[in-house]
Every structure is written in structure tokens, then in C-alpha cells.
Design a protein around this motif. Structure first.
Motif, PDB file in Angstrom:
ATOM      1  N   ARG A  23      28.606  28.519  29.454  1.00 56.33           N
ATOM      2  CA  ARG A  23      29.257  28.000  30.642  1.00 56.33           C
ATOM      3  C   ARG A  23      30.702  28.472  30.783  1.00 56.33           C
ATOM      4  N   HIS A  24      31.432  28.311  29.692  1.00 58.67           N
ATOM      5  CA  HIS A  24      32.863  28.579  29.728  1.00 58.67           C
ATOM      6  C   HIS A  24      33.138  30.044  30.093  1.00 58.67           C
ATOM      7  N   ASP A  25      32.423  30.955  29.418  1.00 62.00           N
ATOM      8  CA  ASP A  25      32.616  32.382  29.687  1.00 62.00           C
ATOM      9  C   ASP A  25      32.240  32.716  31.125  1.00 62.00           C
ATOM     10  N   LEU A  26      31.120  32.142  31.563  1.00 59.70           N
ATOM     11  CA  LEU A  26      30.659  32.424  32.915  1.00 59.70           C
ATOM     12  C   LEU A  26      31.690  31.950  33.935  1.00 59.70           C
ATOM     13  N   ASP A  27      32.177  30.719  33.748  1.00 62.93           N
ATOM     14  CA  ASP A  27      33.174  30.187  34.678  1.00 62.93           C
ATOM     15  C   ASP A  27      34.370  31.125  34.784  1.00 62.93           C
ATOM     16  N   ALA A  28      34.861  31.533  33.637  1.00 58.89           N
ATOM     17  CA  ALA A  28      36.050  32.382  33.628  1.00 58.89           C
ATOM     18  C   ALA A  28      35.765  33.711  34.306  1.00 58.89           C
ATOM     19  N   SER A  29      34.614  34.288  33.992  1.00 61.01           N
ATOM     20  CA  SER A  29      34.283  35.586  34.549  1.00 61.01           C
ATOM     21  C   SER A  29      34.065  35.524  36.064  1.00 61.01           C
ATOM     22  N   VAL A  30      33.406  34.451  36.506  1.00 61.60           N
ATOM     23  CA  VAL A  30      33.165  34.299  37.943  1.00 61.60           C
ATOM     24  C   VAL A  30      34.493  34.184  38.684  1.00 61.60           C
ATOM     25  N   GLU A  31      35.391  33.363  38.140  1.00 60.08           N
ATOM     26  CA  GLU A  31      36.685  33.180  38.803  1.00 60.08           C
ATOM     27  C   GLU A  31      37.459  34.501  38.843  1.00 60.08           C
ATOM     28  N   HIS A  32      37.485  35.185  37.709  1.00 58.14           N
ATOM     29  CA  HIS A  32      38.218  36.444  37.628  1.00 58.14           C
ATOM     30  C   HIS A  32      37.663  37.477  38.613  1.00 58.14           C
ATOM     31  N   SER A  33      36.340  37.592  38.633  1.00 57.86           N
ATOM     32  CA  SER A  33      35.723  38.587  39.517  1.00 57.86           C
ATOM     33  C   SER A  33      35.982  38.268  40.980  1.00 57.86           C
ATOM     34  N   LEU A  34      35.865  36.999  41.338  1.00 63.82           N
ATOM     35  CA  LEU A  34      36.094  36.624  42.739  1.00 63.82           C
ATOM     36  C   LEU A  34      37.559  36.841  43.131  1.00 63.82           C
ATOM     37  N   LYS A  35      38.453  36.616  42.179  1.00 61.88           N
ATOM     38  CA  LYS A  35      39.871  36.858  42.481  1.00 61.88           C
ATOM     39  C   LYS A  35      40.120  38.339  42.699  1.00 61.88           C
TER      40      LYS A  35
END
Ligand SMILES: Nc1ncnc2c1ncn2[C@@H]1O[C@H](COP(=O)(O)OP(=O)(O)OP(=O)(O)O)[C@@H](O)[C@H]1O
Ligand SMILES: [Mg+2]
Lengths: 253, 352
Positions: free
Chosen positions: A118-130
Motif C-alpha cells: 500500500r505505502h509504496d503504491l500510494d507514494a508512486s501514484v502521487e509522484h506519477s500524477l504530480k
């Protein structure tokens, strides 16, 4: 790190029609390359040959060799799935997954490759969308809205985020900004600028100014042939081929 | 050019004359009014009448279909009045069916219909979806037509033929090989115990499965084909294998449509009479084992209607018909809802 590309004697067909003829190109690691040319000249086909998407069409055929970093893309025994995992692609027409939420769209590639924390996915999703300049518009509806509920331009940026999330070594973008307003286009161009530090980028565009702004190298295609490939500056100031000059000055195409 | 309605501007809004459309013969300069007769479009009197007649005709058609439906319910309800008054709700939970004593309960039939349909679905859905995936995603093009044609041919076989085939081929196979095997290895589930006649719930379920595969498969194939190629490419470009592509791009986008197909298949299974009657054993009991004989709502009506001499017996049979109609309507309403949810976005079609 980005990877270099070397294309040798690439020919591609759809059925009997030869779409690409004897393409030879060498691109440095971490460079942005623009592919320009009139509609139907084979730009999309060319970049689809780089990550083996061309062969997903049952009529498609191809000869020649493509080297991307340490992958010999068309060597017998090279796994197409592996090639596509390492080479990201943004398509000409936005194609988000309509039945998935925005979050799941971006996470799809990571989940495919076995990331589930979860944690990695959350971070990656936020980073990619930014990076794709979409975060601010969707951060409140990440898991509520589906991919198809976004506007066309937002969908395209979602697709860019989806491709970035898996951190490809080479990113292929087929007219990523054709459906975007000037502000988002600017953001995407900025993104491509940033990407250069980590990735090699090949971008198809119909917009000369865009090519001039973002690309280090530019290739001009005409009727399936690579007419000229050189430093962007050179192509736009002193092209060596008459046809290139005609095209960029708007005399045809 | 100014936007005032001068002749030059108006001429741009007209269709070209055929002469001007032929290359080489086109006249330079604007097309003048004299070349094109001015066409005034008007609705004629006749077509206005036709419109009114047409509208009313269509209205009558749709109302009459509605009326037939209402009439169905009314007739069934009024003819089962006797049984409704006598047994009330207990009719649906009672499991005695004794025409001699005049005691009627529909539970064994409802149970038989639902269980045989469930068995059919469990067998048919994976088969039908598997065939559809193979046909649309994996198989070489020349095989595609042959397989789809064969599967759809199954739908054209009359159900009495299925029944005969079941009696002569399926039942012996079940009795000699399949049921002993199931009894040995899966007997512990309680679903496969008791005497092995061949005939029974399992045989009926298998026959129903074969009969509904074509319905589910053809609808599933349509929905899979409707998933745009761009969705497949999106998944492939992320580094997906063939199976991951089918799962993420194809099945996921098509799931609502597949559900619709399954429910239509279920509707067929619930209403099927002939083949089931020939294979299910026609004994009104509620047994857990699939080897045991059973009875369905449709079969009991078909079999006993001609023997039902007293009013209560007849009225009980009609009430079973009413129950069958209600179940069918519910199932079809579900199918509608699902199909509606597909066309309402959240599907690949809206993105095609
Ligand atoms: N799936 C296909 N089957 C057959 N021919 C195709 C297919 N896709 C493209 N072609 C043909 O290949 C040629 C090159 O197409 P391609 O999509 O590469 O052009 P393009 O340069 O990307 O054009 P555009 O700028 O309009 O996107 C065209 O002539 C087209 O007709
Ligand atoms: Mg293109």
C-alpha cells in the motif's frame, strides 16, 4: 538512467503495404528525440516498432534490428513482455481503463509487476500524477472517479502518469499533447524536460514549436522514409534536405 | 466577404451542381442562382397523416404487448385462486405433493428448478466464457468462424433431441463412469451420494448446461469483440502477458455484458421443459445429492396438466405456473438492469 537506442535497417509492413523503409537511427541516452512528419507517414508505426507493439496487429510484419540499452529487442528469445515492461508508451488516443479508479489506473502497471505494498503504491501514484501535472485536479477523487470520467486532456495525462509509474528506461510518447490546452501542454513539456535527467524520451508531434522546444534531436519522416535525422537546432535552422525545409516552413504536409 | 446575405455567400451554402462536381468541368467563379433551382422543403399533408397513423400503430403494438403480460398474470392468478386461498404462503414452503389427498406444496419444484439451473450455470459459464476468449483472443482467424458456427448450431437443436441424446448417451455414461468417480472422490461433499441411476439432477443440469452454452457464448463473444483494441494495447504496453491482458483489459471491461449473457442463459435454463423432464427423474423431493431424481416447475406443469382432474389440483399447477412466471420476470429484469449499466458508461464502449 536512460538508455541509448540504435535502429538498423528497420522495415515494417501492414499486410502487403510497406509502411517503414530502411530506417536507421542512433539516439544517445537521456536525449529527447522528436519525430515529425505529415499524417500517415509512419511515425506511430515507427515508435510502435521500438517496444514491439507493432506485432500485436495480426497483419503486421517487420525486419531489421532495434537495440534499446542492453536489450536486443528483436533477437529471437527476447521476451516481448519484458521489452514492453522496460519501455513505456503513451498512445496517440488516450486509453485509460474505464472500469478502474484513477488510483488503480496509475497503479495498474506496478500491480502487474507484483508491487502490492500500500505505502509504496500510494507514494508512486502521487509522484506519477504530480509529474504528469494531474495531481491537483484529481487528488480528492483518486479512488472515487473512474478513468473514463475525466476529460480527454485529463485522460491523456492519466495515461502519462500510468506509463511513468513503472519507471521505464525509455518513454515513447505518441502526440501526448494533441488533446491538451496550452497550460497542460506547457506542463507536459516541462515534464519532458525533467524526465531527461532519468529517461530517454521519443516523442511524436505535429507541433513544430513543441519539437523545437523540447527535443535535442529531431527526425523527419516522409512516406515511410527517414528523410533527415539531426540535432533539433540544425533541422530547424539549416536542414540539409529540401523536403525537410519545405515541411517545417509549412509548404506541404 | 461580409456576412450580409449576398448571392455569393448564399451560393456557398448550396450543394454543388453535378456538372461542377466533375473535375475539369467546374466553372470558375461563384455558382449563380440560375444554375440551381431553389428547393423549398415542406412537410406534405400526406406524410403528416402517415406520421399520426404510424405513431398510433406503434403505440397500440406496445400497449397490446403490455396487456398480454398483464393478462398472463391475471389469468394465472385468478385460476390459482383456489390453491392460493387454501394454502396461502405455505404453498411455497410445503414439500408434499399429494394429488390424492389434495395436499400441495411447491417447494420440491422450485428447488428442482433452481438447483438444476445452478448446476447448469456452474458448468456452462466457464465453458462459454472460455470458448469466447479462445475465439476472440487466441485462435487463428480461420478457426474463428468454424468454432462460433458450431457453438451456435447447438442452439438450433430441438430440446427433445437433447432429451433423447441424454437418455441414450449421457445417462449411461454418468451411471457407469462419472457418478462412481464423483461418488468416490467428491462423495464427502454430500452432493454426490446415494444410488446412481444416471437419471437425476446431475443429468438434467448437464443437459441444461449444453443448451445454454450457445446463448452465453454468443453474447460473451459480442461483448469481448466490443472491447476496443486500444484497451488491449494499454495493458500490453505496461508489460502484461497474454493472460494478464485478457484479465485486465478484456474481461474486466466486459464483465457487465458477460453477466447479462449469463442471466439470459439462466432464464432459458429455468424455463426449459422437455429435455429436463426426460432426464431429471420427475420425483417431487428435496434431496441434497445431485444423483437423486428431482422435479422442476416447468416439468410438473407439462406432465400433470392433463391428469389434473379436480379443481384444487389444477389450481395448484397453475399457481406453480405463476411462480415460474414471476421467477422468469425477475431474472429478465436483472438482465435488463445489467445491460443498462453497460450502456450507461463505466464500460469500454463509451471509450471506443
Ligand atoms: N492497423 C493498421 N492496418 C493497416 N494499415 C495501417 C494500420 N495502422 C496504420 N496503417 C497505415 O500505416 C501508415 C502509417 O500510419 P501511422 O499511424 O504510423 O501514421 P502517423 O505518421 O502516425 O500518422 P498520424 O500523424 O496521423 O498519427 C498509414 O498509411 C496507415 O494507413
Ligand atoms: Mg500517429
Amino acid at each position: 538512467m536512460g538508455v541509448g537506442i540504435e535502429v538498423k535497417d528497420l522495415n515494417a509492413w501492414f499486410g502487403k503495404a510497406q509502411i517503414l523503409k530502411e530506417i536507421n537511427i542512433k539516439v544517445d541516452p537521456n536525449a529527447v528525440t522528436a519525430v515529425i512528419g505529415p499524417s500517415g507517414c509512419g511515425k506511430s508505426t515507427f515508435i510502435r516498432c521500438l517496444n514491439r507493439m507493432h506485432e500485436t496487429n495480426p497483419d503486421a510484419r517487420l525486419t531489421g534490428s532495434v537495440q534499446v540499452g542492453d536489450i536486443d529487442v528483436y533477437k529471437p528469445g527476447t521476451d516481448a513482455v519484458d521489452v514492453r515492461r522496460r519501455i513505456g508508451m503513451v498512445f496517440q488516443k488516450p486509453n485509460p481503463f474505464p472500469t478502474m479508479s484513477i488510483y488503480d489506473n496509475v497503479a495498474a502497471g506496478l500491480r502487474l509487476n507484483g508491487y502490492n505494498k500500500r505505502h509504496d503504491l500510494d507514494a508512486s501514484v502521487e509522484h506519477s500524477l504530480k509529474m504528469a501535472a494531474l495531481w491537483d485536479e484529481v487528488k480528492d477523487v483518486l479512488k472515487k472517479k473512474s478513468g473514463s470520467s475525466l476529460s480527454g486532456g485529463q485522460q491523456q495525462r492519466l495515461c502519462i502518469a500510468r506509463a511513468l509509474a513503472v519507471q521505464p528506461e525509455l518513454l515513447l510518447m505518441d502526440e501526448p499533447a494533441s488533446a491538451l490546452d496550452p497550460i497542460s501542454t506547457g506542463k507536459i513539456e516541462e515534464l519532458i524536460f525533467q524526465l531527461k535527467t532519468q529517461y530517454t524520451v521519443v516523442i511524436v508531434t505535429h507541433n513544430m514549436q513543441q519539437a523545437a522546444r523540447v527535443a535535442d534531436f529531431t527526425g523527419f519522416f516522409l512516406m515511410g522514409k527517414l528523410i533527415e535525422f539531426d540535432k533539433t537546432e540544425k533541422i530547424f535552422t539549416t536542414p540539409s534536405d529540401k523536403r525537410t525545409e519545405d515541411y517545417i516552413t509549412g509548404r506541404f504536409g | 466577404m461580409s456576412l450580409s446575405p449576398n448571392s455569393e455567400f448564399r451560393s456557398l451554402l448550396r450543394f454543388q451542381t453535378p456538372a461542377a462536381a466533375v473535375p475539369g468541368t467546374a466553372q470558375p467563379g461563384p455558382v449563380t442562382n440560375s444554375e440551381v433551382p431553389r428547393i423549398v422543403l415542406q412537410t406534405s399533408k400526406v406524410s403528416k397523416y402517415v406520421d399520426v397513423i404510424f405513431r398510433n400503430l406503434v403505440l397500440i403494438c406496445s400497449v397490446s404487448i403490455l396487456a398480454v403480460m398483464v393478462l398472463f398474470f391475471y389469468e394465472l392468478a385468478s385460476r390459482s385462486k383456489l390453491s392460493i386461498a387454501r394454502f396461502g404462503f405455505h404453498f411455497f414452503v410445503g414439500s408434499t405433493w399429494d394429488p390424492v389427498a389434495g395436499d400441495f406444496g411447491a417447494l420440491p419444484f422450485i428447488y428442482g428448478t433452481l438447483l438444476s439451473s445452478l448446476v447448469a450455470l456452474v458448468l456452462a459459464v466457464p465453458l462459454a466464457v472460455g470458448v469466447s476468449i479462445f475465439v476472440t483472443e487466441l485462435c487463428p482467424r480461420f478457426l474463428r468462424g468454424i468454432i462460433s458456427f458450431t457453438v451456435e448450431l447447438l442452439a438450433a437443436i430441438p430440446s427433445v433431441i437433447y432429451g433423447l441424446w441424454g437418455i441414450f448417451v449421457l445417462v449411461p455414461l454418468l451411471r457407469k463412469y462419472v457418478e462412481p468417480w464423483l461418488g468416490t472422490y467428491l462423495g464427502w461433499t454430500g452432493l454426490f451420494t446415494g444410488p446412481m441411476y444416471g437419471i437425476g439432477m446431475l443429468a438434467a443440469g448437464i443437459i441444461l448446461a449444453i443448451m445454454i452454452v450457445p446463448i452465453i457464448a454468443s453474447i460473451t463473444r459480442e461483448v469481448l469483440v466490443a472491447v476496443p483494441q486500444s484497451q488491449r494495447e494499454a495493458v500490453l504496453a505496461l508489460g502484461a502477458t497474454r493472460w494478464e491482458m485478457v484479465r485486465m483489459a478484456v474481461l474486466r471491461n466486459a464483465r457487465a455484458g458477460i453477466m447479462g449473457g449469463i442471466i439470459l442463459g439462466l432464464g432459458r435454463a429455468i424455463g426449459e421443459t422437455m429435455a429436463v423432464t426426460m432426464l431429471i427423474g420427475n420425483r417431487p423431493e428435496v434431496a441434497k445429492s445431485l444423483f437423486a431424481p428431482g422435479y422442476t416447475m416447468a416439468s410438473v406443469i407439462a406432465n400433470e396438466f392433463s391428469e389434473a382432474t379436480d379443481d384444487l389440483y389444477l389450481s395448484a399447477l397453475v399457481e406453480i405456473g405463476l411462480a415460474l412466471l414471476i421467477v422468469t420476470v425477475i431474472v429478465n429484469a436483472c438482465a435488463r438492469l445489467l445491460v443498462w449499466s453497460i450502456t450507461r458508461g463505466h464500460s469500454a464502449r463509451s471509450n471506443a
